[in-house]
Design a protein around this motif. Sequence first.
Motif, PDB file in Angstrom:
ATOM      1  N   ASP A   1       0.418  -1.433   0.430  1.00 39.83           N
ATOM      2  CA  ASP A   1      -0.123   0.092   0.097  1.00 39.83           C
ATOM      3  C   ASP A   1       1.215   1.199  -0.297  1.00 39.83           C
ATOM      4  O   ASP A   1       0.008   2.350   0.287  1.00 39.83           O
ATOM      5  N   VAL A   2       2.434   1.180  -0.030  1.00 42.15           N
ATOM      6  CA  VAL A   2       3.265   2.552   0.131  1.00 42.15           C
ATOM      7  C   VAL A   2       2.624   3.377  -0.784  1.00 42.15           C
ATOM      8  O   VAL A   2       2.331   4.834  -0.099  1.00 42.15           O
ATOM      9  N   GLU A   3       2.235   3.344  -1.835  1.00 37.98           N
ATOM     10  CA  GLU A   3       1.403   4.371  -3.029  1.00 37.98           C
ATOM     11  C   GLU A   3       0.478   5.298  -2.412  1.00 37.98           C
ATOM     12  O   GLU A   3       0.059   6.333  -2.542  1.00 37.98           O
ATOM     13  N   LYS A   4      -0.348   4.228  -2.358  1.00 39.66           N
ATOM     14  CA  LYS A   4      -1.711   5.009  -1.111  1.00 39.66           C
ATOM     15  C   LYS A   4      -1.632   5.261  -0.584  1.00 39.66           C
ATOM     16  O   LYS A   4      -2.243   6.632   0.253  1.00 39.66           O
ATOM     17  N   ASP A   5      -0.443   5.242   0.007  1.00 36.71           N
ATOM     18  CA  ASP A   5      -0.348   5.476   1.923  1.00 36.71           C
ATOM     19  C   ASP A   5       0.225   7.146   1.152  1.00 36.71           C
ATOM     20  O   ASP A   5       0.380   7.794   2.702  1.00 36.71           O
ATOM     21  N   ARG A   6       1.230   7.414   0.456  1.00 35.78           N
ATOM     22  CA  ARG A   6       1.308   8.318   0.152  1.00 35.78           C
ATOM     23  C   ARG A   6       0.209   9.828   0.503  1.00 35.78           C
ATOM     24  O   ARG A   6       0.825  10.828   1.213  1.00 35.78           O
ATOM     25  N   ILE A   7      -1.078   9.225   0.180  1.00 36.69           N
ATOM     26  CA  ILE A   7      -2.255  10.409   0.366  1.00 36.69           C
ATOM     27  C   ILE A   7      -2.399  10.008   1.279  1.00 36.69           C
ATOM     28  O   ILE A   7      -3.118  10.491   2.097  1.00 36.69           O
ATOM     29  N   ASN A   8      -3.358   8.400   1.828  1.00 35.67           N
ATOM     30  CA  ASN A   8      -3.451   8.425   3.468  1.00 35.67           C
ATOM     31  C   ASN A   8      -2.762   8.574   4.741  1.00 35.67           C
ATOM     32  O   ASN A   8      -3.440   9.191   5.610  1.00 35.67           O
TER      33      ASN A   8
ATOM     34  N   LYS B   1     -15.359  -2.342  10.683  1.00 37.43           N
ATOM     35  CA  LYS B   1     -14.555  -1.189  11.255  1.00 37.43           C
ATOM     36  C   LYS B   1     -14.090  -1.186   9.867  1.00 37.43           C
ATOM     37  O   LYS B   1     -13.394  -0.029   9.627  1.00 37.43           O
ATOM     38  N   GLU B   2     -13.502  -2.521   9.368  1.00 38.62           N
ATOM     39  CA  GLU B   2     -12.721  -2.379   8.286  1.00 38.62           C
ATOM     40  C   GLU B   2     -14.011  -1.623   6.739  1.00 38.62           C
ATOM     41  O   GLU B   2     -13.483  -0.913   5.829  1.00 38.62           O
ATOM     42  N   ILE B   3     -15.040  -1.450   7.135  1.00 36.79           N
ATOM     43  CA  ILE B   3     -15.686  -0.321   6.235  1.00 36.79           C
ATOM     44  C   ILE B   3     -15.559   0.874   6.760  1.00 36.79           C
ATOM     45  O   ILE B   3     -15.337   1.035   5.340  1.00 36.79           O
ATOM     46  N   VAL B   4     -15.548   0.975   7.623  1.00 36.37           N
ATOM     47  CA  VAL B   4     -15.524   2.694   8.110  1.00 36.37           C
ATOM     48  C   VAL B   4     -14.178   2.714   7.537  1.00 36.37           C
ATOM     49  O   VAL B   4     -13.568   4.069   7.659  1.00 36.37           O
ATOM     50  N   TRP B   5     -13.133   2.134   7.915  1.00 32.72           N
ATOM     51  CA  TRP B   5     -12.043   2.590   7.793  1.00 32.72           C
ATOM     52  C   TRP B   5     -11.447   3.333   6.054  1.00 32.72           C
ATOM     53  O   TRP B   5     -10.877   3.875   4.947  1.00 32.72           O
ATOM     54  N   ASP B   6     -12.778   2.335   4.993  1.00 33.65           N
ATOM     55  CA  ASP B   6     -12.408   2.332   3.690  1.00 33.65           C
ATOM     56  C   ASP B   6     -12.958   4.016   3.381  1.00 33.65           C
ATOM     57  O   ASP B   6     -12.772   4.425   2.126  1.00 33.65           O
ATOM     58  N   ILE B   7     -13.809   3.907   3.968  1.00 36.38           N
ATOM     59  CA  ILE B   7     -14.425   5.894   3.999  1.00 36.38           C
ATOM     60  C   ILE B   7     -13.162   6.783   4.316  1.00 36.38           C
ATOM     61  O   ILE B   7     -12.868   7.352   3.444  1.00 36.38           O
ATOM     62  N   HIS B   8     -12.398   6.284   5.175  1.00 39.34           N
ATOM     63  CA  HIS B   8     -10.776   7.270   5.089  1.00 39.34           C
ATOM     64  C   HIS B   8      -9.914   7.187   3.866  1.00 39.34           C
ATOM     65  O   HIS B   8      -9.539   8.242   3.681  1.00 39.34           O
ATOM     66  N   ASP B   9     -10.231   5.576   3.855  1.00 40.58           N
ATOM     67  CA  ASP B   9      -9.107   5.819   2.422  1.00 40.58           C
ATOM     68  C   ASP B   9      -9.681   5.874   0.872  1.00 40.58           C
ATOM     69  O   ASP B   9      -9.363   5.393   0.280  1.00 40.58           O
ATOM     70  N   ALA B  10     -10.846   6.552   1.092  1.00 39.57           N
ATOM     71  CA  ALA B  10     -11.216   6.034  -0.343  1.00 39.57           C
ATOM     72  C   ALA B  10     -10.695   7.141  -1.307  1.00 39.57           C
ATOM     73  O   ALA B  10     -10.362   6.068  -2.080  1.00 39.57           O
ATOM     74  N   GLU B  11     -10.119   8.120  -1.157  1.00 40.62           N
ATOM     75  CA  GLU B  11      -8.844   8.947  -1.937  1.00 40.62           C
ATOM     76  C   GLU B  11      -7.930   8.082  -2.784  1.00 40.62           C
ATOM     77  O   GLU B  11      -7.944   7.829  -3.774  1.00 40.62           O
ATOM     78  N   GLY B  12      -7.417   6.978  -1.590  1.00 42.84           N
ATOM     79  CA  GLY B  12      -6.669   6.541  -2.265  1.00 42.84           C
ATOM     80  C   GLY B  12      -6.960   4.788  -2.514  1.00 42.84           C
ATOM     81  O   GLY B  12      -6.167   4.770  -3.419  1.00 42.84           O
TER      82      GLY B  12
END
Length: 295
Positions: free
Chosen positions: A75-82, A184-195
């Motif tokens: 997830d390194v590229e996604k984590d650059r955003i989130n 909890k996983e479904i909610v985390w995905d709301i925060h990570d939606a852009e990535g």
Amino acid sequence: MMVTLPSSPKQFNSPNLIQGVAQLCRPTLSVLAAVASCLTVFALQPATSVWVYLQTATVLICMTAGAFAINDFDDVEKDRINHPDRPLPSATLLPHHAWWIAVTLFCGALGAAVPLGLACWIVVAISALLLWNYAAILNLSGTLGNGIVAMIVGTLIFFASLVTERPWAMLYPSIFLFFYILAKEIVWDIHDAEGDRQRNVHTIANSWGPTQAFSIAWGLILLLLISIPIAMIQLTMAHPALFGCCATLMLLSFALALWRYQTIQTSLTYKYLIVLGRLGMILGLAGLLGTAPSL
């Protein structure tokens, strides 16, 4: 996977590396997973030897820490955003560090599971295989990935039941934990939606929108709350009141944080959601002691 690195990586020295490895492996959560399994073993078979407790804890710590390491690698590229402060996007560690740490930890989990029996080793091997290929699973479906994570977390209780040779004694708490982690996983995905959108990962939040994702999470919490009194009446538990109180408080604390995050979606309310979720898990561990059938 092509990984790009910052043009000015941090200097690699012992304090930075130690801090980076600690952030990568999430030791608090890894130990929490081990405590959950060891408490399950204790609830089912208090006379279990110290050696078996140590082996069980080693398996869970290595498995959980390895899962975090390979997840951050993928997830390194996604984590650059989130999550730009994590070790890989911040260049505290390089991707190949995370890869080798994950390999070492998964091998450690597999090795520690050998003395616990073939059934335990198979559960660890399947879990490791799924976690190692988690990125590929996400490419198929982010929702399937949520289910895989929830299943593996629920399996830590089933794994402990296998250790004590009472595999079905803790079926309800395993299912309870599955649905709690799924919410909890479904909610985390709301925060990570852009990535996730940039990686073309299809989650409930991306496909149906955050409102629907919140609704599903609330529905799962309500389902679990309804299940608590039914389980206390229908199942044979050693300490049903302990389970009922702890499980209810765990869900209510998460619900409070979820309501606050849904109302105002900021980095502060997201951190509040994470903190209360972890505190709730500690309450849930206490409740585990009450769910085991009497010997």
